[in-house]
Design an enzyme around this catalytic site. Structure first.
Site, PDB file in Angstrom:
ATOM      1  N   PHE A 126       0.852  -1.182   0.000  1.00 15.79           N
ATOM      2  CA  PHE A 126       0.000   0.000   0.000  1.00 15.79           C
ATOM      3  C   PHE A 126       0.896   1.244   0.000  1.00 15.79           C
ATOM      4  CE2 PHE A 126      -2.817   3.222   1.758  1.00 15.79           C
ATOM      5  CZ  PHE A 126      -3.973   2.996   1.028  1.00 15.79           C
ATOM      6  N   ASP A 194       0.856  -4.363   8.943  1.00  9.50           N
ATOM      7  CA  ASP A 194      -0.238  -3.444   8.669  1.00  9.50           C
ATOM      8  C   ASP A 194      -1.506  -4.283   8.511  1.00  9.50           C
ATOM      9  OD1 ASP A 194      -2.134  -1.703   7.604  1.00  9.50           O
ATOM     10  OD2 ASP A 194      -0.629  -0.496   6.572  1.00  9.50           O
ATOM     11  N   TYR A 219     -11.487   2.687   9.695  1.00 15.08           N
ATOM     12  CA  TYR A 219     -12.669   3.009   8.881  1.00 15.08           C
ATOM     13  C   TYR A 219     -12.999   1.946   7.844  1.00 15.08           C
ATOM     14  CZ  TYR A 219      -8.847   4.932   5.969  1.00 15.08           C
ATOM     15  OH  TYR A 219      -7.677   5.095   5.272  1.00 15.08           O
ATOM     16  N   LYS A 220     -12.254   0.843   7.815  1.00 12.15           N
ATOM     17  CA  LYS A 220     -12.559  -0.213   6.839  1.00 12.15           C
ATOM     18  C   LYS A 220     -13.497  -1.235   7.499  1.00 12.15           C
ATOM     19  CE  LYS A 220      -8.497   0.892   4.183  1.00 12.15           C
ATOM     20  NZ  LYS A 220      -7.053   0.787   4.044  1.00 12.15           N
ATOM     21  N   ARG A 368     -12.213  -4.379  -7.819  1.00 12.59           N
ATOM     22  CA  ARG A 368     -12.066  -4.961  -6.492  1.00 12.59           C
ATOM     23  C   ARG A 368     -13.424  -4.963  -5.794  1.00 12.59           C
ATOM     24  NH1 ARG A 368      -8.569  -2.142  -1.696  1.00 12.59           N
ATOM     25  NH2 ARG A 368     -10.252  -0.643  -1.953  1.00 12.59           N
TER      26      ARG A 368
HETATM   27  C1  LIG Z   1      -6.274   1.860   3.968  1.00  8.28           C
HETATM   28  C2  LIG Z   1      -4.866   1.586   4.291  1.00  8.28           C
HETATM   29  C3  LIG Z   1      -4.093   2.548   4.941  1.00  8.28           C
HETATM   30  C4  LIG Z   1      -4.692   3.893   5.238  1.00  8.28           C
HETATM   31  O1  LIG Z   1      -3.852   4.788   5.844  1.00  8.28           O
HETATM   32  P1  LIG Z   1      -4.462   6.171   6.344  1.00  8.28           P
HETATM   33  O2  LIG Z   1      -3.348   6.818   7.029  1.00  8.28           O
HETATM   34  O3  LIG Z   1      -5.629   5.860   7.222  1.00  8.28           O
HETATM   35  O4  LIG Z   1      -4.949   6.930   5.151  1.00  8.28           O
HETATM   36  C5  LIG Z   1      -2.794   2.208   5.276  1.00  8.28           C
HETATM   37  N1  LIG Z   1      -2.272   0.999   4.959  1.00  8.28           N
HETATM   38  C6  LIG Z   1      -3.008   0.064   4.305  1.00  8.28           C
HETATM   39  C7  LIG Z   1      -2.416  -1.264   3.996  1.00  8.28           C
HETATM   40  C8  LIG Z   1      -4.312   0.338   3.941  1.00  8.28           C
HETATM   41  O5  LIG Z   1      -5.033  -0.564   3.294  1.00  8.28           O
END
Ligand SMILES: *Cc1c(COP(=O)(O)O)cnc(C)c1O
Length: 409
Positions: A126, A194, A219-220, A368
């Protein structure tokens, strides 16, 4: 197994998680397959937010830091996230964003390995994970290395910390947490997982895997609302030695002593930096409670069956139109999502959204579909597969309207 109206109805009727759908508010006519990007709204959240605003803030004013235990919210909510990720309640705190928590934990890990500088990750991780490492490198604190292929084989004595997504955001592939953690620790490196696409979707066993550090998104699958606070985990055995590089006053042992010198809180509170965002934490707490009450084991079982039913149905109903399946075929090897590659993925996704099937597009060519099992059923999966097949067969995606690009995908 291919879904039919009859089999989808039977599966929904027998689904032990189906009743949980009532705990969420979704617009009528929408099939929401993007809960891996922004989780749906729990039914209890609006009233809770109103209460925090009107009563706790409006009436209680500053007294609510004590009376409503605002001050304890980050650790209290962390403790509620802990069982979902296989941690003990003293190891998790809700704070900041995932990106900021990555910074804190990677910098903290580098400080615990002062003779090493390499932060190992993988290409295609990511973006924010890689960008945060790059930032640390520009500060002269780290050197980013991307593992050529096999992660474990790329870990050597120069690696301070390995930073990986447990579930890959595009393909849904799951890394073997226990094996990679053990391989890294055998070389004296730490591992930071992560969990953004794992927490609330699949069982995570941080303690069983002897994990060192972890971060994840609120938030996911945890349904904490747009931009919800994230979480950070530090294994209890590391907390006393762990230095938060963002040494703000909320991570101090006694913030209200107002001392000139910094002394970290003895526990996981040392991961805090500034004043916690109470409204965001209130929504996150409801999301975490809602998911925890359903139970991660039940959610995981449904996830495996539901994603498989959808993938098989798409491959049969939509055959012959250039869709290519991406990601692991074995449900045990993936998270709660299914991805397909198609050269017209962008326009196809726009056409799906116009028909009320909300998945997402990930550049350059990925469709997705996230299946948050708490509020997506087999009937929904069937309609989504049929709609996708119809769009492919009729080329309904092939128009100016659906080719137009938007800023957020
Ligand atoms: C969604 C996501 C993030 C989001 O990071 P934010 O700081 O909340 O924007 C980070 N790492 C992964 C792997 C994600 O899927």
């Amino acid at each position: 197994m291919i879904l039919t109206s009859a089999s989808a109805a039977a599966l929904d009727a027998a689904d032990p998680v189906a009743a949980a759908r009532e705990h969420f508010i979704l617009p009528p006519g929408v099939i929401y397959l993007d809960g891996n990007s922004l989780g749906a709204l729990p039914r209890a959240t609006p009233a809770r937010l109103a209460d925090v605003a009107v009563q706790e803030w409006g009436e209680g004013l500053i007294g609510s830091w004590n009376a409503a235990d605002w001050i304890g919210a980050p650790a209290r909510i962390g403790a509620k996230i802990a069982p979902l990720i296989g941690a003990n309640p003293r190891e998790v705190i809700a704070a900041d964003s995932t990106s900021v928590n990555l910074f804190k934990l990677i910098a903290g890990a580098l400080a615990m390995r002062p003779d090493r500088r390499v932060v190992l990750s993988e290409p295609g991780n990511f973006p924010t994970d890689l960008y945060m490492i790059e930032g640390l490198a520009r500060m002269g604190l780290a050197e980013l290395r991307l593992a050529p292929e096999e992660i474990a084989a790329s870990i050597d004595e120069q690696v301070a910390v390995v930073v990986l997504s447990h579930v890959h955001y595009k393909t849904g592939a799951v890394h073997d947490m226990a094996a990679i953690t053990a391989a890294a620790q055998a070389k004296g490196a730490m591992v930071l997982w992560d969990l953004s696409h794992s927490a609330g979707a699949i069982p995570v066993m941080l303690n069983v895997c002897n994990a060192d550090l972890a971060v994840g998104c609120g938030y996911k699958y945890l349904c904490g609302g747009p931009g919800a606070p994230a979480f950070a985990y530090v294994a209890e055995r590391h907390i006393a030695a762990f230095a938060n590089p963002l040494s703000g006053w909320m991570g101090h042992a006694a913030p209200f002593a107002f001392a000139d010198g910094y002394a970290p809180a003895p526990g996981i509170e040392r991961l805090l930096c500034g004043t916690p965002a109470i409204l965001g934490l209130a929504a996150l707490e409801v999301g975490v409670e809602t998911i925890a009450a359903i139970g991660i084991t039940a959610l995981d079982a449904k996830r495996a069956a539901l994603t498989e039913a959808f993938a098989q149905s798409v491959l049969v109903l939509g055959a012959g139109h250039g869709l290519e399946r991406v990601g692991p075929r074995d449900p045990a090897q993936r998270g709660s999502q299914i991805a397909f590659r198609h050269s017209e993925a962008w326009a196809i996704n726009r056409a799906l959204i116009a028909r009320g099937v909300i998945g997402d597009f990930r550049a350059p060519d990925i469709l997705r579909f996230g299946f948050a099992p708490a509020y997506v059923g087999y009937g929904n999966a069937l309609i989504a597969a049929q709609t996708l097949a119809e769009i492919l067969a009729t080329k309904a995606w092939d128009c100016v309207e659906f080719r137009e690009r938007l800023p957020v995908t």
